[in-house]
Design a protein around this motif. Structure first.
Motif, PDB file in Angstrom:
ATOM      1  N   SER A   1       1.021  -0.726   0.010  1.00 45.09           N
ATOM      2  CA  SER A   1       0.391  -0.359  -0.100  1.00 45.09           C
ATOM      3  C   SER A   1       0.688   1.522  -0.300  1.00 45.09           C
ATOM      4  CB  SER A   1      -0.998   0.066   1.980  1.00 45.09           C
ATOM      5  OG  SER A   1      -0.077  -0.175   2.380  1.00 45.09           O
ATOM      6  N   ARG A   2      -0.056   2.400   0.424  1.00 47.79           N
ATOM      7  CA  ARG A   2       1.235   3.060  -0.058  1.00 47.79           C
ATOM      8  C   ARG A   2       1.867   3.907   1.229  1.00 47.79           C
ATOM      9  NH1 ARG A   2      -1.817   8.951  -1.949  1.00 47.79           N
ATOM     10  NH2 ARG A   2      -0.526   9.583  -1.903  1.00 47.79           N
ATOM     11  N   SER A   3       1.517   3.574   2.969  1.00 40.22           N
ATOM     12  CA  SER A   3       2.575   3.666   3.803  1.00 40.22           C
ATOM     13  C   SER A   3       3.257   2.948   3.915  1.00 40.22           C
ATOM     14  CB  SER A   3       1.270   2.843   5.480  1.00 40.22           C
ATOM     15  OG  SER A   3       0.767   1.679   5.284  1.00 40.22           O
ATOM     16  N   GLY A   4       4.505   3.478   4.933  1.00 36.58           N
ATOM     17  CA  GLY A   4       5.332   2.580   5.545  1.00 36.58           C
ATOM     18  C   GLY A   4       6.939   3.079   4.960  1.00 36.58           C
ATOM     19  N   GLY A   5       6.740   3.345   3.899  1.00 41.60           N
ATOM     20  CA  GLY A   5       8.119   3.982   2.850  1.00 41.60           C
ATOM     21  C   GLY A   5       9.150   5.872   3.870  1.00 41.60           C
ATOM     22  N   LEU A   6       9.634   5.993   2.208  1.00 40.34           N
ATOM     23  CA  LEU A   6      10.549   7.349   2.673  1.00 40.34           C
ATOM     24  C   LEU A   6      10.407   7.930   2.037  1.00 40.34           C
ATOM     25  CD1 LEU A   6      13.386   5.036   3.929  1.00 40.34           C
ATOM     26  CD2 LEU A   6      11.738   6.654   5.352  1.00 40.34           C
ATOM     27  N   SER A   7       9.170   7.429   0.605  1.00 42.34           N
ATOM     28  CA  SER A   7       9.190   8.646  -0.005  1.00 42.34           C
ATOM     29  C   SER A   7       8.099  10.500   0.367  1.00 42.34           C
ATOM     30  CB  SER A   7       8.912   8.415  -1.302  1.00 42.34           C
ATOM     31  OG  SER A   7       9.212   7.517  -2.355  1.00 42.34           O
ATOM     32  N   VAL A   8       8.437  11.607  -0.198  1.00 40.59           N
ATOM     33  CA  VAL A   8       7.952  12.340   0.334  1.00 40.59           C
ATOM     34  C   VAL A   8       7.445  13.345  -0.550  1.00 40.59           C
ATOM     35  CG1 VAL A   8       9.897  12.265   2.351  1.00 40.59           C
ATOM     36  CG2 VAL A   8      10.420  13.598   0.506  1.00 40.59           C
ATOM     37  N   CYS A   9       7.629  13.217  -1.473  1.00 38.07           N
ATOM     38  CA  CYS A   9       6.294  13.587  -2.619  1.00 38.07           C
ATOM     39  C   CYS A   9       5.199  13.543  -2.260  1.00 38.07           C
ATOM     40  CB  CYS A   9       7.186  13.526  -3.594  1.00 38.07           C
ATOM     41  SG  CYS A   9       6.237  14.973  -5.031  1.00 38.07           S
ATOM     42  N   PRO A  10       4.099  14.234  -2.583  1.00 39.70           N
ATOM     43  CA  PRO A  10       2.767  13.776  -1.891  1.00 39.70           C
ATOM     44  C   PRO A  10       2.402  13.110  -2.983  1.00 39.70           C
ATOM     45  CG  PRO A  10       3.052  16.064  -1.727  1.00 39.70           C
ATOM     46  CD  PRO A  10       4.282  16.227  -2.288  1.00 39.70           C
TER      47      PRO A  10
ATOM     48  N   SER B   1     -10.993  -9.708  -1.546  1.00 36.37           N
ATOM     49  CA  SER B   1      -9.801  -9.557  -0.133  1.00 36.37           C
ATOM     50  C   SER B   1      -9.471  -8.451  -0.312  1.00 36.37           C
ATOM     51  CB  SER B   1      -8.973 -10.538  -0.093  1.00 36.37           C
ATOM     52  OG  SER B   1      -9.160 -11.900  -0.443  1.00 36.37           O
ATOM     53  N   VAL B   2      -8.409  -7.476  -1.713  1.00 33.04           N
ATOM     54  CA  VAL B   2      -8.148  -5.929  -2.002  1.00 33.04           C
ATOM     55  C   VAL B   2      -9.392  -5.394  -2.855  1.00 33.04           C
ATOM     56  CG1 VAL B   2      -6.317  -4.967  -1.821  1.00 33.04           C
ATOM     57  CG2 VAL B   2      -6.577  -7.267  -1.412  1.00 33.04           C
ATOM     58  N   LYS B   3     -10.489  -5.599  -2.320  1.00 34.10           N
ATOM     59  CA  LYS B   3     -11.759  -5.122  -3.940  1.00 34.10           C
ATOM     60  C   LYS B   3     -10.842  -3.741  -3.033  1.00 34.10           C
ATOM     61  CE  LYS B   3     -15.497  -5.308  -6.553  1.00 34.10           C
ATOM     62  NZ  LYS B   3     -16.330  -6.322  -6.773  1.00 34.10           N
ATOM     63  N   ILE B   4     -10.839  -2.562  -3.147  1.00 31.37           N
ATOM     64  CA  ILE B   4     -10.316  -1.440  -2.657  1.00 31.37           C
ATOM     65  C   ILE B   4     -10.300  -0.342  -4.262  1.00 31.37           C
ATOM     66  CG2 ILE B   4      -9.531   0.702  -1.210  1.00 31.37           C
ATOM     67  CD1 ILE B   4      -8.464  -1.747  -0.171  1.00 31.37           C
ATOM     68  N   CYS B   5     -11.749   0.367  -4.338  1.00 28.70           N
ATOM     69  CA  CYS B   5     -10.943   1.535  -5.368  1.00 28.70           C
ATOM     70  C   CYS B   5      -9.677   2.693  -4.701  1.00 28.70           C
ATOM     71  CB  CYS B   5     -12.102   2.321  -5.924  1.00 28.70           C
ATOM     72  SG  CYS B   5     -12.308   3.695  -7.256  1.00 28.70           S
ATOM     73  N   THR B   6      -9.208   1.994  -5.932  1.00 32.55           N
ATOM     74  CA  THR B   6      -7.518   2.590  -5.905  1.00 32.55           C
ATOM     75  C   THR B   6      -8.240   4.337  -5.527  1.00 32.55           C
ATOM     76  OG1 THR B   6      -7.190   2.515  -7.998  1.00 32.55           O
ATOM     77  CG2 THR B   6      -6.082   1.494  -6.447  1.00 32.55           C
ATOM     78  N   LYS B   7      -8.884   4.975  -6.830  1.00 31.72           N
ATOM     79  CA  LYS B   7      -9.330   6.361  -7.171  1.00 31.72           C
ATOM     80  C   LYS B   7      -9.938   7.254  -6.118  1.00 31.72           C
ATOM     81  CE  LYS B   7     -10.556  10.324  -9.754  1.00 31.72           C
ATOM     82  NZ  LYS B   7     -11.579  10.712 -11.343  1.00 31.72           N
ATOM     83  N   CYS B   8     -11.124   6.693  -5.779  1.00 29.01           N
ATOM     84  CA  CYS B   8     -12.074   7.213  -4.743  1.00 29.01           C
ATOM     85  C   CYS B   8     -12.441   7.022  -2.802  1.00 29.01           C
ATOM     86  CB  CYS B   8     -13.382   6.967  -5.489  1.00 29.01           C
ATOM     87  SG  CYS B   8     -13.961   5.878  -4.582  1.00 29.01           S
ATOM     88  N   ASP B   9     -11.132   5.888  -2.901  1.00 30.17           N
ATOM     89  CA  ASP B   9     -10.979   4.958  -1.266  1.00 30.17           C
ATOM     90  C   ASP B   9     -10.544   6.129  -0.480  1.00 30.17           C
ATOM     91  OD1 ASP B   9      -9.982   4.031   0.768  1.00 30.17           O
ATOM     92  OD2 ASP B   9      -8.048   3.434   0.490  1.00 30.17           O
ATOM     93  N   PRO B  10     -11.765   6.674   0.114  1.00 28.11           N
ATOM     94  CA  PRO B  10     -12.222   7.838   1.524  1.00 28.11           C
ATOM     95  C   PRO B  10     -10.053   7.799   2.520  1.00 28.11           C
ATOM     96  CG  PRO B  10     -13.072   5.986   1.993  1.00 28.11           C
ATOM     97  CD  PRO B  10     -13.458   5.380   0.648  1.00 28.11           C
ATOM     98  N   GLU B  11      -9.294   6.406   2.306  1.00 27.60           N
ATOM     99  CA  GLU B  11      -8.724   6.629   3.520  1.00 27.60           C
ATOM    100  C   GLU B  11      -7.187   6.776   2.388  1.00 27.60           C
ATOM    101  OE1 GLU B  11      -8.541   3.581   6.189  1.00 27.60           O
ATOM    102  OE2 GLU B  11     -10.472   3.171   5.824  1.00 27.60           O
TER     103      GLU B  11
END
Length: 396
Positions: free
Chosen positions: A163-172, A363-373
């Motif tokens: 997922s997006r979390s847990g890395g070191l990239s800083v550009c939004p 199991s991971v049916k999450i829309c990458t664009k509109c996921d509120p999180e």
């Protein structure tokens, strides 16, 4: 807009004059690398001279690269592409070396030699690249790495979707666990490699044996035990310990596992790849190379752009209706159709002989664009500076 980093107690008149000559006075953001004993009074004088509040970056081990990396963090947070670094004569070469490692080529940096001035010396061994890598290894990400897993992939395989979390990239758009380097994006190779290390640690696989598909929106598949093609969107293997992966940032990421033939694979399956046949190519590669029987192959589809956000041109009707009539969805008062790319992938998998009970697209049916999180990267949401998650799989 321009950001400024001052290393040591560079002459304030010199700094002011240079900024005026470069027509960046007052600067957007100014940082001073030092410590309280060296820089507290200096920072106050410089702040009054430049008419802007100044941030003191505390020195630490690997302090010079720390200051430059913190400059990049400030720039990315404020969407600044230009920077000036004032440094003592004694370390100009070192600062230029670190700037090349920290900043990709799509930034504009100027290093200004401020002469022999008071600063805190640093001793370091190894190349600039090695010292930056060591610095990154000692950084603590703000969040833990989150890995999503499928219910159908057997225990004989180690797998997951990052997922997006847990890395070191800083550009939004890239923050924080961006898994792919691109010369067009604002992540250095070193940061992306550090992100690979973080995922490997969380996913418990050998990062030295991680291979990621190129994602060129085609149908070619690399059979890992054979020669590597110039470009490919899928990888299959039967070599234990090797982890194959496919990236995505709206496109389907599809993982394959055959516990009987002891083989696995990963494919990047966006709409272009779907139409060109990446699903069929990956299954076919497993059949031909490892003797896989389609009925034994387990498949997991990771996070992707869902039909709710997959607006398409009118030509999508002709392109996707032949796969399945329900792949094309019309919404009230919308002139353009929406495409169900996940349904297209499932349908094509079934046509290849994969049993429906062996396909996990929930199991991971999450829309990458509109996921509120905003748990995943999305090209359609984030624009050109988007990151990539990956789906990975390997035989234990």
């Amino acid at each position: 807009m321009t950001a400024v980093l001052v290393i040591g107690e560079c002459d304030t008149n010199f700094v002011e004059k240079e900024l005026k000559d470069l027509q960046v006075f007052p600067a957007q953001s100014v940082l001073v690398l030092g410590n309280e004993s060296l820089s507290s009074s200096y920072t106050k004088v410089l702040s009054e001279k430049l008419q802007i509040s100044i941030t003191l970056v505390e020195t630490q081990k690997n302090q010079h690269v720390h200051g430059i990396f913190q400059l990049k963090c400030v720039m990315d947070g404020s969407k600044i592409n230009n920077a000036i670094v004032f440094c003592p004569n004694q370390i100009e070469t070192e600062i230029q070396g670190f700037c090349k490692e920290v900043f990709p080529e799509n930034y504009s940096l100027v290093v200004k030699n401020a002469g022999d001035v008071r600063f805190i010396h640093e001793t370091g061994e190894g190349s600039f690249a090695d010292r930056f890598r060591q610095y990154l290894e000692n950084l603590e990400p703000k969040e833990a790495v989150t890995v999503y897993r499928s219910r159908v992939i057997p225990d004989s395989c180690n797998h997951g979707f990052s997922s997006r979390s847990g890395g070191l990239s800083v550009c939004p758009g890239l923050a924080s666990l961006n898994m792919c380097f691109s010369a067009r994006k604002k992540d250095s190779r070193a940061v992306v490699k550090a992100n690979h290390n973080l995922l490997a640690k969380a996913g418990q696989f050998d990062v030295a044996k991680l291979v990621i598909a190129k994602a060129v929106h085609g149908k070619d598949v690399w059979v890992y035990e054979g020669p590597e093609p110039q470009s490919y969107d899928g990888i299959v293997t039967n070599t234990p310990g090797v982890t194959v992966a496919a990236p995505g940032a709206d496109c389907n990421i599809v993982l394959f596992a055959d516990p009987i033939a002891k083989a696995c694979g990963a494919a990047h399956a966006g709409w272009k790849g779907i139409l060109k046949g990446i699903i069929q190519s990956t299954v076919d590669s497993m059949k031909k190379s490892y003797g896989s029987d389609a009925k034994n192959i387990k498949v997991a589809i990771g996070p992707s752009l869902s039909v709710c956000c997959m607006e398409f041109g009118i030509e999508g009707v002709e392109m996707f209706s032949p796969i399945h009539k329900d792949c094309v969805v019309w919404k009230k008062d919308c002139p353009k159709p929406y495409i169900d790319l996940r349904l297209a992938a499932v349908t094509l998998l079934e046509k290849e002989g994969i049993l429906l009970n062996n396909i996990d697209e929930t199991s991971v049916k999450i829309c990458t664009k509109c996921d509120p999180e905003k748990r995943f990267f999305s090209f359609r949401r984030d624009g050109s500076q988007f990151g990539n998650q990956v789906g990975y799989i390997g035989l234990k």
